[in-house]
Scaffold this active site. Structure first.
Site, PDB file in Angstrom:
ATOM      1  N   ASN A  71      15.662 -20.624 -22.021  1.00  0.00           N
ATOM      2  CA  ASN A  71      15.383 -19.815 -23.213  1.00  0.00           C
ATOM      3  C   ASN A  71      14.798 -18.488 -22.742  1.00  0.00           C
ATOM      4  O   ASN A  71      13.627 -18.416 -22.375  1.00  0.00           O
ATOM      5  CB  ASN A  71      14.373 -20.570 -24.104  1.00  0.00           C
ATOM      6  CG  ASN A  71      13.893 -19.723 -25.273  1.00  0.00           C
ATOM      7  OD1 ASN A  71      14.477 -18.685 -25.582  1.00  0.00           O
ATOM      8  ND2 ASN A  71      12.823 -20.159 -25.910  1.00  0.00           N
ATOM      9  N   TRP A  72      15.644 -17.466 -22.760  1.00  0.00           N
ATOM     10  CA  TRP A  72      15.190 -16.162 -22.246  1.00  0.00           C
ATOM     11  C   TRP A  72      14.211 -15.467 -23.199  1.00  0.00           C
ATOM     12  O   TRP A  72      13.599 -14.490 -22.840  1.00  0.00           O
ATOM     13  CB  TRP A  72      16.377 -15.240 -22.043  1.00  0.00           C
ATOM     14  CG  TRP A  72      17.302 -15.611 -20.931  1.00  0.00           C
ATOM     15  CD1 TRP A  72      17.290 -16.755 -20.163  1.00  0.00           C
ATOM     16  CD2 TRP A  72      18.392 -14.821 -20.445  1.00  0.00           C
ATOM     17  NE1 TRP A  72      18.303 -16.713 -19.249  1.00  0.00           N
ATOM     18  CE2 TRP A  72      19.005 -15.548 -19.395  1.00  0.00           C
ATOM     19  CE3 TRP A  72      18.926 -13.583 -20.797  1.00  0.00           C
ATOM     20  CZ2 TRP A  72      20.100 -15.061 -18.695  1.00  0.00           C
ATOM     21  CZ3 TRP A  72      20.034 -13.091 -20.105  1.00  0.00           C
ATOM     22  CH2 TRP A  72      20.608 -13.825 -19.060  1.00  0.00           C
ATOM     23  N   LYS A  73      14.138 -15.934 -24.410  1.00  0.00           N
ATOM     24  CA  LYS A  73      13.347 -15.255 -25.453  1.00  0.00           C
ATOM     25  C   LYS A  73      13.795 -13.790 -25.541  1.00  0.00           C
ATOM     26  O   LYS A  73      14.956 -13.506 -25.308  1.00  0.00           O
ATOM     27  CB  LYS A  73      11.863 -15.395 -25.163  1.00  0.00           C
ATOM     28  CG  LYS A  73      11.457 -16.842 -24.855  1.00  0.00           C
ATOM     29  CD  LYS A  73       9.995 -17.049 -24.876  1.00  0.00           C
ATOM     30  CE  LYS A  73       9.692 -18.461 -24.413  1.00  0.00           C
ATOM     31  NZ  LYS A  73       8.337 -18.879 -24.605  1.00  0.00           N
ATOM     32  N   HIS A  92      11.712 -23.435 -32.906  1.00  0.00           N
ATOM     33  CA  HIS A  92      10.824 -23.120 -31.780  1.00  0.00           C
ATOM     34  C   HIS A  92       9.444 -22.758 -32.326  1.00  0.00           C
ATOM     35  O   HIS A  92       9.324 -22.150 -33.385  1.00  0.00           O
ATOM     36  CB  HIS A  92      11.408 -21.957 -30.975  1.00  0.00           C
ATOM     37  CG  HIS A  92      10.715 -21.760 -29.660  1.00  0.00           C
ATOM     38  ND1 HIS A  92       9.513 -21.106 -29.561  1.00  0.00           N
ATOM     39  CD2 HIS A  92      11.044 -22.145 -28.400  1.00  0.00           C
ATOM     40  CE1 HIS A  92       9.132 -21.100 -28.289  1.00  0.00           C
ATOM     41  NE2 HIS A  92      10.051 -21.723 -27.562  1.00  0.00           N
ATOM     42  N   GLU A 122       7.452 -20.523 -31.583  1.00  0.00           N
ATOM     43  CA  GLU A 122       7.250 -19.085 -31.840  1.00  0.00           C
ATOM     44  C   GLU A 122       7.870 -18.673 -33.177  1.00  0.00           C
ATOM     45  O   GLU A 122       7.357 -17.801 -33.870  1.00  0.00           O
ATOM     46  CB  GLU A 122       7.837 -18.265 -30.669  1.00  0.00           C
ATOM     47  CG  GLU A 122       6.958 -18.387 -29.430  1.00  0.00           C
ATOM     48  CD  GLU A 122       7.670 -18.228 -28.101  1.00  0.00           C
ATOM     49  OE1 GLU A 122       8.815 -17.727 -28.075  1.00  0.00           O
ATOM     50  OE2 GLU A 122       7.078 -18.634 -27.076  1.00  0.00           O
ATOM     51  N   GLU A 150       7.843 -29.649 -27.082  1.00  0.00           N
ATOM     52  CA  GLU A 150       7.216 -28.481 -26.480  1.00  0.00           C
ATOM     53  C   GLU A 150       5.773 -28.368 -26.973  1.00  0.00           C
ATOM     54  O   GLU A 150       5.520 -27.765 -28.026  1.00  0.00           O
ATOM     55  CB  GLU A 150       7.974 -27.217 -26.872  1.00  0.00           C
ATOM     56  CG  GLU A 150       9.410 -27.194 -26.408  1.00  0.00           C
ATOM     57  CD  GLU A 150       9.887 -25.776 -26.154  1.00  0.00           C
ATOM     58  OE1 GLU A 150      10.273 -25.503 -25.025  1.00  0.00           O
ATOM     59  OE2 GLU A 150       9.834 -24.942 -27.067  1.00  0.00           O
ATOM     60  N   GLY A 168       4.436 -20.952 -22.146  1.00  0.00           N
ATOM     61  CA  GLY A 168       4.113 -19.614 -21.639  1.00  0.00           C
ATOM     62  C   GLY A 168       2.690 -19.485 -21.121  1.00  0.00           C
ATOM     63  O   GLY A 168       2.217 -18.380 -20.860  1.00  0.00           O
ATOM     64  N   SER A 203       6.093 -24.468 -19.694  1.00  0.00           N
ATOM     65  CA  SER A 203       5.755 -24.102 -18.303  1.00  0.00           C
ATOM     66  C   SER A 203       6.396 -25.040 -17.278  1.00  0.00           C
ATOM     67  O   SER A 203       5.769 -25.408 -16.285  1.00  0.00           O
ATOM     68  CB  SER A 203       4.233 -24.041 -18.113  1.00  0.00           C
ATOM     69  OG  SER A 203       3.674 -23.059 -18.966  1.00  0.00           O
ATOM     70  N   GLY A 209      11.415 -21.640 -20.439  1.00  0.00           N
ATOM     71  CA  GLY A 209      11.229 -20.253 -20.858  1.00  0.00           C
ATOM     72  C   GLY A 209      11.086 -19.347 -19.655  1.00  0.00           C
ATOM     73  O   GLY A 209      12.076 -18.933 -19.043  1.00  0.00           O
ATOM     74  N   GLY A 210       9.847 -19.049 -19.279  1.00  0.00           N
ATOM     75  CA  GLY A 210       9.558 -18.078 -18.216  1.00  0.00           C
ATOM     76  C   GLY A 210      10.373 -18.278 -16.944  1.00  0.00           C
ATOM     77  O   GLY A 210      10.929 -17.317 -16.398  1.00  0.00           O
TER      78      GLY A 210
HETATM   79  C1  PEP Z   1       9.860 -22.132 -24.377  1.00  0.00           C
HETATM   80  O1  PEP Z   1       9.529 -21.117 -24.923  1.00  0.00           O
HETATM   81  O2  PEP Z   1      10.738 -22.838 -24.876  1.00  0.00           O
HETATM   82  C2  PEP Z   1       9.186 -22.490 -23.127  1.00  0.00           C
HETATM   83  C3  PEP Z   1       9.236 -23.729 -22.736  1.00  0.00           C
HETATM   84  O3  PEP Z   1       8.554 -21.486 -22.462  1.00  0.00           O
HETATM   85  P1  PEP Z   1       7.825 -21.586 -21.036  1.00  0.00           P
HETATM   86  O4  PEP Z   1       8.712 -22.360 -20.106  1.00  0.00           O
HETATM   87  O5  PEP Z   1       7.641 -20.168 -20.589  1.00  0.00           O
HETATM   88  O6  PEP Z   1       6.526 -22.276 -21.257  1.00  0.00           O
END
Ligand code: PEP
Length: 254
Positions: A9-11, A95, A97, A167, A173, A212, A233-234
């Site tokens: 997930n590049w956001k 999600h 966010e 999640e 993040g 993460s 994500g990251g």
């Molecule tokens: C996400 O936003 O779906 C996520 C898991 O982010 P991160 O890996 O950066 O925690």
């Protein structure tokens, strides 16, 4: 055995140039993997690039959001039909966010799941508790409410074609990852909850972990009995890291 799915997930990150480089890096890096399924969810403007570049690859394309409506006067929105048109296989729905910044709750998320499925795409339904909720011992209640709120609106049969991502909001993040035991406990709970309505769906459904996930922790997380992949994500913004997580998925796949 459920095939592991690793979805990036590049956001809201990247440029045309960086998106192209990242997609190419992922394609090259996962070319030799055959047991893990890999998906990338770039921002909308880069979907076309993904569609073009993934043509010869097994990497699937996903979107991060979609509109509840089919078409029409919804300025700024993107329809499910458009995502399907660009070759999307997956769409992330619910999600944290989107829940936090855009006020998306079960009613909207359920509609998004339906419109996504109606176009032949698979939703990745995100659920998770906040740190406060966990500290108050409410993790199971929150997750059960999120899952039940969707089932009551779309029905359990919709879960035949749906991925879940657990999640924990406190891990997204933040660099703080749920321990494999913490994650497994919730994943098992989710599977049991679904199993109360359909044993067959509970057995089949993939429950990804997100929060993460990194090369250093991916293998231990993915080795858990009820963790069937990752929503990343990251670490999905660095080709080498994302590929290393995919390799961890390949290693644990049966
Ligand atoms: C996400 O936003 O779906 C996520 C898991 O982010 P991160 O890996 O950066 O925690």
């Amino acid at each position: 055995m459920r095939q592991p799915l690793i979805a990036g997930n590049w956001k809201m990150n990247g440029t045309k140039a960086s998106a192209e480089a990242l997609i190419s890096g992922v394609i090259d890096g996962v070319a030799a993997l055959s047991k893990v399924e890999v998906a990338v969810c770039p921002p909308f403007p880069y979907l076309y690039l993904g569609e073009q570049l993934f043509t010869e690859s097994s990497v699937r394309l996903g979107a991060q959001n979609l509109c509840t409506e089919e078409a029409g006067a919804y300025t700024g929105e993107v329809a499910a039909s458009m995502l399907a048109d660009f070759g999307c296989t997956y769409v992330i729905c619910g999600h944290s966010e989107r829940r936090e910044y855009y006020g998306e709750a079960e009613e909207i998320i359920a509609k998004k799941l339906q419109v996504c499925a109606s176009r032949g795409m698979t939703p990745i339904l995100c659920v998770g508790e906040t740190l406060e909720q966990r500290e108050q011992g409410m993790t199971r209640t929150v997750i059960a409410d999120q899952i039940d709120g969707i089932i009551s609106r779309v029905g359990i049969d919709a879960f035949e074609r749906l991925e879940i991502a657990y999640e924990p909001v406190w891990a997204i993040g933040t660099g703080v990852t749920a321990t494999p035991d913490q994650a497994q406990e919730v994943h098992e709970f989710i599977r049991q909850r679904i199993g109360e309505l359909s044993g067959a769906i509970a057995e089949k459904i993939r429950i990804l972990y997100g929060g993460s996930m990194k090369p250093a922790n991916a293998r231990d997380l993915l080795a858990q009995a009820d963790i069937d992949g990752g929503l990343v994500g990251g670490a999905s913004l660095v080709a080498g890291d994302f590929v290393a997580i995919c390799q961890a998925g390949e290693a644990v796949a049966g």
